[in-house]
Design a protein around this motif. Structure first.
Motif, PDB file in Angstrom:
ATOM      1  N   ILE A   1      37.056  59.987 106.048  1.00 23.55           N
ATOM      2  CA  ILE A   1      36.920  60.057 104.590  1.00 23.55           C
ATOM      3  C   ILE A   1      35.487  59.696 104.266  1.00 23.55           C
ATOM      4  N   GLU A   2      34.729  58.914 104.834  1.00 26.05           N
ATOM      5  CA  GLU A   2      33.221  58.545 104.565  1.00 26.05           C
ATOM      6  C   GLU A   2      32.598  59.643 104.966  1.00 26.05           C
ATOM      7  N   GLU A   3      33.006  60.303 105.958  1.00 28.59           N
ATOM      8  CA  GLU A   3      31.898  61.415 106.422  1.00 28.59           C
ATOM      9  C   GLU A   3      31.636  62.543 105.418  1.00 28.59           C
ATOM     10  N   LEU A   4      32.521  62.748 104.446  1.00 28.20           N
ATOM     11  CA  LEU A   4      32.181  63.948 103.434  1.00 28.20           C
ATOM     12  C   LEU A   4      30.823  63.837 102.769  1.00 28.20           C
ATOM     13  N   PRO A   5      29.976  64.796 103.210  1.00 24.58           N
ATOM     14  CA  PRO A   5      28.494  64.958 102.842  1.00 24.58           C
ATOM     15  C   PRO A   5      28.359  64.721 101.445  1.00 24.58           C
ATOM     16  N   PHE A   6      27.256  63.889 101.121  1.00 24.97           N
ATOM     17  CA  PHE A   6      26.675  63.615  99.809  1.00 24.97           C
ATOM     18  C   PHE A   6      27.587  62.892  98.761  1.00 24.97           C
ATOM     19  N   MET A   7      28.783  62.409  99.446  1.00 21.32           N
ATOM     20  CA  MET A   7      29.781  61.747  98.374  1.00 21.32           C
ATOM     21  C   MET A   7      29.272  60.725  97.402  1.00 21.32           C
ATOM     22  N   PHE A   8      28.277  59.902  98.032  1.00 24.27           N
ATOM     23  CA  PHE A   8      27.744  58.634  97.516  1.00 24.27           C
ATOM     24  C   PHE A   8      26.510  58.930  96.856  1.00 24.27           C
ATOM     25  N   ALA A   9      26.259  58.745  95.545  1.00 27.47           N
ATOM     26  CA  ALA A   9      25.206  59.188  94.795  1.00 27.47           C
ATOM     27  C   ALA A   9      24.021  57.963  95.329  1.00 27.47           C
ATOM     28  N   ASP A  10      24.405  56.633  95.302  1.00 19.80           N
ATOM     29  CA  ASP A  10      23.633  55.700  95.524  1.00 19.80           C
ATOM     30  C   ASP A  10      24.567  54.524  96.189  1.00 19.80           C
ATOM     31  N   ARG A  11      23.593  53.390  96.634  1.00 20.42           N
ATOM     32  CA  ARG A  11      24.257  52.364  97.025  1.00 20.42           C
ATOM     33  C   ARG A  11      25.137  51.630  96.394  1.00 20.42           C
TER      34      ARG A  11
ATOM     35  N   ALA B   1      27.355  53.019  94.111  1.00 20.78           N
ATOM     36  CA  ALA B   1      28.292  53.866  94.044  1.00 20.78           C
ATOM     37  C   ALA B   1      29.094  53.806  95.171  1.00 20.78           C
ATOM     38  N   ALA B   2      28.625  53.439  96.370  1.00 22.12           N
ATOM     39  CA  ALA B   2      29.263  53.048  97.698  1.00 22.12           C
ATOM     40  C   ALA B   2      30.064  51.868  97.769  1.00 22.12           C
ATOM     41  N   TYR B   3      29.347  50.954  97.157  1.00 20.29           N
ATOM     42  CA  TYR B   3      29.807  49.469  97.121  1.00 20.29           C
ATOM     43  C   TYR B   3      31.116  49.447  96.268  1.00 20.29           C
ATOM     44  N   LYS B   4      30.824  50.269  95.102  1.00 19.74           N
ATOM     45  CA  LYS B   4      32.207  50.246  94.049  1.00 19.74           C
ATOM     46  C   LYS B   4      33.284  50.895  94.657  1.00 19.74           C
ATOM     47  N   ALA B   5      33.026  51.921  95.459  1.00 15.98           N
ATOM     48  CA  ALA B   5      34.251  52.537  96.249  1.00 15.98           C
ATOM     49  C   ALA B   5      34.792  51.864  97.034  1.00 15.98           C
TER      50      ALA B   5
ATOM     51  N   TRP C   1      26.971  57.900 103.517  1.00 13.16           N
ATOM     52  CA  TRP C   1      26.771  56.364 103.604  1.00 13.16           C
ATOM     53  C   TRP C   1      27.998  55.960 104.373  1.00 13.16           C
ATOM     54  N   SER C   2      27.624  55.056 105.471  1.00 14.38           N
ATOM     55  CA  SER C   2      28.724  54.632 106.176  1.00 14.38           C
ATOM     56  C   SER C   2      28.651  52.966 106.034  1.00 14.38           C
ATOM     57  N   ALA C   3      29.875  52.503 105.788  1.00 15.01           N
ATOM     58  CA  ALA C   3      30.278  51.080 105.832  1.00 15.01           C
ATOM     59  C   ALA C   3      30.376  50.607 107.425  1.00 15.01           C
ATOM     60  N   ILE C   4      30.480  49.256 107.241  1.00 14.26           N
ATOM     61  CA  ILE C   4      30.771  48.532 108.508  1.00 14.26           C
ATOM     62  C   ILE C   4      31.852  47.981 108.213  1.00 14.26           C
ATOM     63  N   PRO C   5      33.266  48.541 108.717  1.00 14.51           N
ATOM     64  CA  PRO C   5      34.611  47.598 108.245  1.00 14.51           C
ATOM     65  C   PRO C   5      34.561  46.535 109.284  1.00 14.51           C
ATOM     66  N   ILE C   6      34.766  45.380 108.612  1.00 12.45           N
ATOM     67  CA  ILE C   6      35.157  44.114 109.743  1.00 12.45           C
ATOM     68  C   ILE C   6      36.685  44.211 109.980  1.00 12.45           C
ATOM     69  N   VAL C   7      37.162  44.730 111.136  1.00 16.50           N
ATOM     70  CA  VAL C   7      38.264  44.948 111.488  1.00 16.50           C
ATOM     71  C   VAL C   7      38.695  43.882 112.562  1.00 16.50           C
ATOM     72  N   VAL C   8      39.798  43.343 112.436  1.00 21.31           N
ATOM     73  CA  VAL C   8      40.658  42.598 113.270  1.00 21.31           C
ATOM     74  C   VAL C   8      42.067  43.028 113.526  1.00 21.31           C
ATOM     75  N   SER C   9      42.627  42.585 114.583  1.00 21.76           N
ATOM     76  CA  SER C   9      43.858  42.987 115.153  1.00 21.76           C
ATOM     77  C   SER C   9      45.015  42.249 114.072  1.00 21.76           C
ATOM     78  N   LYS C  10      45.719  43.140 113.585  1.00 22.70           N
ATOM     79  CA  LYS C  10      46.551  42.581 112.578  1.00 22.70           C
ATOM     80  C   LYS C  10      47.718  41.552 113.220  1.00 22.70           C
TER      81      LYS C  10
ATOM     82  N   VAL D   1      34.438  59.490  93.195  1.00 25.80           N
ATOM     83  CA  VAL D   1      33.371  58.868  93.750  1.00 25.80           C
ATOM     84  C   VAL D   1      32.140  59.779  93.668  1.00 25.80           C
ATOM     85  N   ARG D   2      32.357  61.023  93.986  1.00 26.03           N
ATOM     86  CA  ARG D   2      31.105  61.934  94.065  1.00 26.03           C
ATOM     87  C   ARG D   2      30.551  62.066  92.614  1.00 26.03           C
ATOM     88  N   ASP D   3      31.522  62.258  91.588  1.00 24.38           N
ATOM     89  CA  ASP D   3      31.317  62.679  90.407  1.00 24.38           C
ATOM     90  C   ASP D   3      30.715  61.341  89.244  1.00 24.38           C
ATOM     91  N   GLY D   4      30.819  60.267  89.750  1.00 19.46           N
ATOM     92  CA  GLY D   4      30.736  59.128  89.232  1.00 19.46           C
ATOM     93  C   GLY D   4      31.920  58.604  88.281  1.00 19.46           C
TER      94      GLY D   4
END
Length: 303
Positions: free
Chosen positions: A77-87, A89-93, A207-216, A297-300
């Motif tokens: 989902i985060e790969e959709l081009p131009f989804m985030f207008a700025d940082r 918007a990304a943080y909020k999402a 915009w790419s996140a860095i998810p901190i992922v652990v074994s559930k 997210v894209r539309d704000g």
């Protein structure tokens, strides 16, 4: 607790992992010892996640939510081009509805997301020519992550895309296997990609996140004090880590220019239009509910 990351030693992700580890390791009441393996010492992102799934390591600072696509295509989902207008918007999402939905899906596949740190906005680099309009992409060979959406983006831009792990990228650029790549400025700098790339084109297409992922399974076996400490430390650290990414970028651009990299800005409007078909074909992958969130997210208008 062994945590893997492909980010180089001096990257803000590695820096913050060290800070979190120091805090966890300084608490004898937790009975936890965090060991870090940065710089891809345990392999690429996919290998690290596989080791988390198998229990060989307990966590990974994954190089994007999309790295999890091997488990479920919706993680793209985060790969959709131009989804985030700025940082912001990304943080909020990611701190809001979108991050919540990604976290729920991750748990269905045996992972627990403790926080979303930042990889940053991706920009194009290449060794051939400046990229300003979509037609400048035609015929160039780019390294890409193994992502359906990103591969489709390159197809719409009439560029070739060759999937490969980040750990193989530098050599591929050096040997001319690929002409270019796309990553945040911080990674372009810390991984010394500027030594084999002449052109940086500011596109901010993803915009790419860095998810901190652990074994559930591993996480669920901890006591509540341990779980709370990990949640709190990784979540709180996201603020400083994101600030480090943003503050370092301006200096890194100056550094790249000093190293002879030609920096240009792309025609964002033209690129948005050229990649709009990617959104139109994405609904079967992500479903109506996730696409509705992405469009908000894209539309704000996202809450």
């Amino acid at each position: 607790m062994r945590v893997a990351s492909v980010t180089p030693e001096q990257h803000p992700v590695s820096t913050m992992l060290k800070k979190v580890a120091a805090k966890i390791n300084a608490r004898p009441d937790l009975h936890l010892k965090m060991e870090l393996y940065v710089g891809g010492t345990l392999g690429g992102d996919l290998e690290a996640l596989d080791q988390v799934a198998r229990g060989a390591v307990q966590g990974s600072a994954a190089g994007g939510i999309s790295v999890l696509q091997g488990y479920n295509a919706k993680f793209g989902i985060e790969e959709l081009p131009f989804m985030f207008a700025d940082r912001q918007a990304a943080y909020k999402a990611m701190d809001g509805k979108l991050g919540e939905e990604v976290g729920k899906l991750a748990e269905q596949h045996g992972f627990k997301v403790l926080a979303y740190w930042e990889n940053g906005f991706r920009h194009f680099t290449n060794s051939k020519r400046p990229i300003v309009t979509p037609k400048d992409m035609s015929g160039l060979r780019f390294r890409s992550a193994e992502s359906k959406i990103r591969l489709e983006m390159f197809r719409q831009l009439k560029a070739s895309a060759i999937p490969m792990p980040f750990t193989e990228l530098y050599q591929a650029l050096q040997q001319g296997v690929v002409d270019g790549q796309e990553n945040p400025v911080g990674l372009i700098t810390s991984a010394s990609l500027y030594t084999v790339q002449k052109h940086l084109s500011f596109s901010g297409h993803i915009w790419s996140a860095i998810p901190i992922v652990v074994s559930k399974k591993w996480y669920d076996a901890l006591n509540e004090k341990q779980r709370a400490a990990l949640r709190d430390e990784f979540y709180a650290a996201r603020v400083e880590q994101r600030a480090l990414i943003a503050s370092e970028e301006a200096e890194q651009v100056k550094f790249l220019k000093a190293k002879g990299v030609q920096v240009t800005n792309v025609d964002v409007k033209a690129f948005r239009e050229a990649t709009d078909p990617v959104w139109k074909t994405a609904e079967p992958i992500f479903g109506a509910e996730w696409m509705a969130i992405a469009r908000q997210v894209r539309d704000g208008t996202a809450k």
